[in-house]
Scaffold this motif. Structure first.
Motif: not given
Length: 323
Positions: A231-242, A244-250
């Motif tokens: 959402t910030s337009g920056l690469f977030d290393r902590d939330a880099a895993n596509p 993750a349980p909170s993402t549609p791909e997870g």
């Protein structure tokens, strides 16, 4: 990143042969994998002609058919840049290389034993070790004596009829070409073995480079997906895993399998890299290197007063309003 980690980290190619993009290279590698696995289908069809196969050959052909179906399913997702399928293709290519390496070692062992038996003074024992199918299709002859050359000695024949009696005397072969019993070392030392070893080594060097290309492309797809979802337009290393349980791909079994695949070598798949070189691996389609920050970041800078200077036209308008 320290010097030691730079020296021992896995190479990350950014182009394919310095001529094409990683995506094009991965598509070509996948196509070559499809053509390679077609041999398993033709191998099974050969059974209909009455050719006998060893259990090792039959297992290889059955695996090739399964690998052909899986590769055909994953191949279209290379162009679509699907994170899960591209990562699965990378891991499957690594696993397939390991399985092919095991089959290559097994067949090479059988071939060198057959070659040693062919040049050995004793016969019969190695044919059972090397496998009858390999020995029978190798094109070997079966001489009764192992000699390097034959000398023909003629003597005058006795009797009224003029003529000569000829005697063939065989000279024994060299020690390097003969052995009391067939062995792997003796087969490797044969003159015919060196070209085979060089060809296999060269092909495996190419295979290792292909593995690096497929892995690098899957890595770039994962990072691009995480970057576009930020959402910030920056690469977030902590939330880099596509995945993750909170993402549609997870969600579901794909998410669990995706997290398992990224857990092995997480620093490679999701780790940071200087100067956003992963963007250049995809052709720089997502963002220029000098453009940092999305709408949220620009709003934060505007409120804190650290944003870029206002245009001169805006300053002149404010000055006129103050008058």
């Amino acid at each position: 990143m320290g010097i030691s980690s730079r020296l021992f980290r896995l190479p990350r190619p950014r182009t394919f042969l310095y001529l094409m993009s990683l995506r094009t290279g991965t598509e070509l590698i996948t196509l070559s994998l499809l053509l390679n696995k077609l041999s398993g289908l033709y191998g099974l069809l050969a059974i209909l002609t009455g050719i006998s196969l060893s259990p090792l050959q039959l297992s290889m052909y059955l695996y090739s058919v399964v690998a052909l179906v899986l590769t055909a399913f994953l191949a279209p997702h290379v162009r679509k840049q699907s994170p899960f399928q591209c990562l699965a293709l990378a891991w499957f290519y690594i696993l397939d290389s390991a399985i092919n390496g095991a089959y290559t070692a097994a067949f090479a062992f059988a071939w060198f034993l057959a070659l040693s038996e062919h040049h050995s003074e004793s016969s019969g024992s190695a044919k059972d070790k090397s496998g009858s199918s390999i020995y029978n299709t190798a094109g070997f002859t079966s001489p009764e004596l192992n000699v390097s050359h034959v000398d023909v000695v003629g003597t005058p024949a006795s009797g009224i009829t003029a003529g000569q009696d000829a005697v063939a005397i065989g000279s024994p072969g060299s020690p390097a070409a003969s052995a009391s019993s067939p062995s792997l070392g003796h087969g490797v030392l044969q003159p015919e073995s060196l070209p085979s070893i060089l060809i296999i080594s060269g092909l495996w060097a190419v295979r290792l480079y292909f593995i690096l290309v497929v892995m690098a492309y899957a890595r770039s797809v994962l990072r691009a997906h995480s970057y576009s979802a930020s959402t910030s337009g920056l690469f977030d290393r902590d939330a880099a895993n596509p995945f993750a349980p909170s993402t549609p791909e997870g969600q579901g079994w794909k998410g669990k399998l995706g997290r398992a695949m990224t857990a092995i070598g997480r620093e490679y798949w999701l780790g940071s890299e200087e100067e956003n070189s992963w963007q250049r691996g995809l052709g720089g389609k997502f963002r220029k290197s000098g453009d940092v920050g999305g709408p949220v970041e620009r709003e934060r800078r505007r409120r804190s007063g650290t944003g870029p200077p206002m245009p001169a036209s805006v300053e002149s308008l404010r000055a006129n309003d103050g008058r």
